[in-house]
Write an enzyme that holds these catalytic residues in place. Structure first.
Site, PDB file in Angstrom:
ATOM      1  N   HIS A 255       0.833  -1.203   0.000  1.00 28.02           N
ATOM      2  CA  HIS A 255       0.000   0.000   0.000  1.00 28.02           C
ATOM      3  C   HIS A 255       0.871   1.258   0.000  1.00 28.02           C
ATOM      4  O   HIS A 255       0.650   2.185  -0.787  1.00 28.02           O
ATOM      5  CB  HIS A 255      -0.902  -0.043   1.236  1.00 28.02           C
ATOM      6  CG  HIS A 255      -1.825   1.113   1.402  1.00 28.02           C
ATOM      7  ND1 HIS A 255      -3.171   1.043   1.111  1.00 28.02           N
ATOM      8  CD2 HIS A 255      -1.616   2.377   1.864  1.00 28.02           C
ATOM      9  CE1 HIS A 255      -3.743   2.209   1.374  1.00 28.02           C
ATOM     10  NE2 HIS A 255      -2.818   3.038   1.837  1.00 28.02           N
ATOM     11  N   GLU A 256       1.881   1.289   0.874  1.00 26.31           N
ATOM     12  CA  GLU A 256       2.726   2.480   0.983  1.00 26.31           C
ATOM     13  C   GLU A 256       3.595   2.677  -0.248  1.00 26.31           C
ATOM     14  O   GLU A 256       3.871   3.814  -0.648  1.00 26.31           O
ATOM     15  CB  GLU A 256       3.591   2.403   2.241  1.00 26.31           C
ATOM     16  CG  GLU A 256       2.815   2.334   3.546  1.00 26.31           C
ATOM     17  CD  GLU A 256       1.825   3.465   3.728  1.00 26.31           C
ATOM     18  OE1 GLU A 256       1.994   4.531   3.104  1.00 26.31           O
ATOM     19  OE2 GLU A 256       0.865   3.283   4.492  1.00 26.31           O
ATOM     20  N   HIS A 259       1.639   4.571  -2.643  1.00 24.60           N
ATOM     21  CA  HIS A 259       1.696   6.012  -2.380  1.00 24.60           C
ATOM     22  C   HIS A 259       3.010   6.616  -2.860  1.00 24.60           C
ATOM     23  O   HIS A 259       3.030   7.720  -3.410  1.00 24.60           O
ATOM     24  CB  HIS A 259       1.531   6.283  -0.886  1.00 24.60           C
ATOM     25  CG  HIS A 259       0.140   6.097  -0.378  1.00 24.60           C
ATOM     26  ND1 HIS A 259      -0.957   6.657  -0.988  1.00 24.60           N
ATOM     27  CD2 HIS A 259      -0.338   5.413   0.696  1.00 24.60           C
ATOM     28  CE1 HIS A 259      -2.050   6.331  -0.319  1.00 24.60           C
ATOM     29  NE2 HIS A 259      -1.705   5.572   0.701  1.00 24.60           N
TER      30      HIS A 259
END
Length: 448
Positions: A255-256, A259
């Site tokens: 997920h990161e 980003h």
């Protein structure tokens, strides 16, 4: 779907007890911090809006098959370095130095599976055709910026009173503030593992990320990179391991990384709980939804989405907040947006051009096939025996910081055994490098 004002993302998990039943809630705080900064600084808000427009422009050029100048390579190799900043008690909680190494290895395995669309979770039929392949390959750096050797993991053991680093101050990324400085951000993707605290309240933080351009716009380029809580990285291998609940499959870092490569949350950057259909993630093929699916694993279809279409919400997207076990895809549109970061004008135009930093030369594989070494006992108390084949020229022992702790020249070229004593170096994991004419053979040894 188009949007303006993109921000970094901070993923947190809040544990609230009600009648002895734990309810888990995820929220995003960094978006709110960046929004506050932008609202107080119109020039920053305008710069961030312009950057979002630039991302969408570069993405559209990549989609256009006639624009060959923006075509990128078919695969994107990225060298990783892990900066681990924990107390000894926290290190012991995740299995000691050996546990750190195991979690790093398992985490990279998850990244390489998910960022090559090789995961096997079932995706609902209406979304299956939208699954994209980022074609990114990640590996631990074996060379430092100064050219010396490393295993790609550096560990800073903090005093017993260390509790963690607050999410708002960026100190974990600064040696002068008690953390560890990033390596060259143009060549390495820096990952920090620590205990993330939240002085402002509101729950336990899982991780956060700043993409390069956003960090530069904020005015602190050292912020770029990914930070993940030490209990939310790696993949669980046994029930005895310590993990934050439902964050044990390595998907927090997936997920990161999304980003870092400019992806927004699938519902946009609006604060969790607002239920706002007016925001969006800036990607055409993700159904618009009003809010996060917080630490749950919904049944398909999850209705409604903001478009009122029967397929509902794409809750299995890596950029939602469902449990790790329920995440399974990036869309093709998200993939194009991420890959646009590697193009001219993107935030990481040179990051994928350093495969030499983590792929060993061909001679190493040749040496590994021709020569075999055995180390016993392993783990050991620091004294062990290396059994080697003919042609060994030198043995070098590196610690986890890449520093040489012992070098042993070998005068006899015949096979045999060599006793090694590194008890003075202390407990930890070490890399044993055996140099042959054909190349180098490496093995790990644990001193405990």
């Amino acid at each position: 779907m188009r949007k303006l004002f993109t921000g970094a993302a901070l993923c947190s998990m809040v544990f609230a007890a009600a009648v002895s039943v734990a309810q888990e809630v995820k929220k995003c705080a960094t978006d709110e911090l960046v929004s506050q900064l932008a609202n107080n600084n119109p020039s920053l808000k305008n710069a961030i809006d312009e950057y979002e427009q630039d991302i969408q422009y570069r993405t559209s050029l990549m989609v256009n098959s006639n624009t060959t100048v923006y075509k990128t390579t078919s695969t994107y190799p990225v060298a990783l370095v892990f900066h681990v900043v924990l107390s000894q008690a926290q290190i012991d909680q995740i299995g000691g130095v050996a546990g750190i190494y195991d979690r790093v290895v398992s985490q990279i395995e998850v990244l390489n599976i998910d960022f090559n669309a090789q995961n096997t979770e079932t995706i609902p039929a209406p979304f299956a055709a939208l699954k994209g392949n980022p074609s990114m390959n990640f590996g631990l750096a074996h060379t430092k910026p100064d050219g010396t050797g490393t295993i790609g993991i550096e560990i800073l053991t903090k005093p017993a009173g260390f509790t963690g680093f607050d999410v708002t101050d960026g100190s974990v990324k600064k040696t002068a503030n008690g953390g560890l400085n990033p390596w060259d951000n143009s060549r390495y993707l820096n990952v920090w593992i620590t205990n993330i605290t939240n002085g402002g309240g509101g729950g336990e933080i899982l991780g956060y990320a700043y993409n390069p351009k956003l960090a530069a716009l904020i005015g602190d380029a050292s912020l770029m990179g990914v930070v993940v809580d030490y209990l939310a990285f790696g993949k669980r291998k046994s029930l005895s391991q310590s993990f934050i609940s439902n964050a044990d499959k390595g998907r927090t870092m997936v997920h990161e990384f999304g980003h870092f490569f400019t992806l927004n949350h699938i519902w946009g950057n609006t604060a969790v709980g607002s239920g706002n259909c007016g925001d969006d993630d800036g990607v055409d093929d993700t159904p618009k939804q009003s809010d996060a699916n917080q630490s749950v694993c919904p049944s398909y279809p999850k209705l409604p989405n903001c478009n009122g279409t029967p397929e509902g919400q794409m809750f299995m997207n890596y950029m939602d907040y469902v449990m790790d076990v329920c995440m399974s895809m990036f869309t093709k549109g998200q993939v194009t947006r991420m890959q646009s970061e590697f193009t001219a004008g993107g935030g990481s135009p040179n990051l994928h051009k350093n495969i030499h930093l983590f792929s060993w030369p061909a001679g190493v594989n040749e040496a590994s096939m021709q020569h075999n070494i055995d180390i016993v006992p392993n783990p050991s108390n620091g004294v062990f025996t290396i059994t080697h084949s003919d042609g060994l020229k030198q043995i070098t022992v590196h610690n986890m910081l890449g520093q040489i702790v012992k070098q042993i020249p070998v005068s006899s070229q015949q096979s045999g055994t060599i006793s090694v004593d590194i008890t003075d170096a202390g407990k930890g994991m070490y890399t044993i490098q055996c140099m042959y004419n054909e190349g180098m053979v490496s093995k790990k040894v644990i001193v405990q």
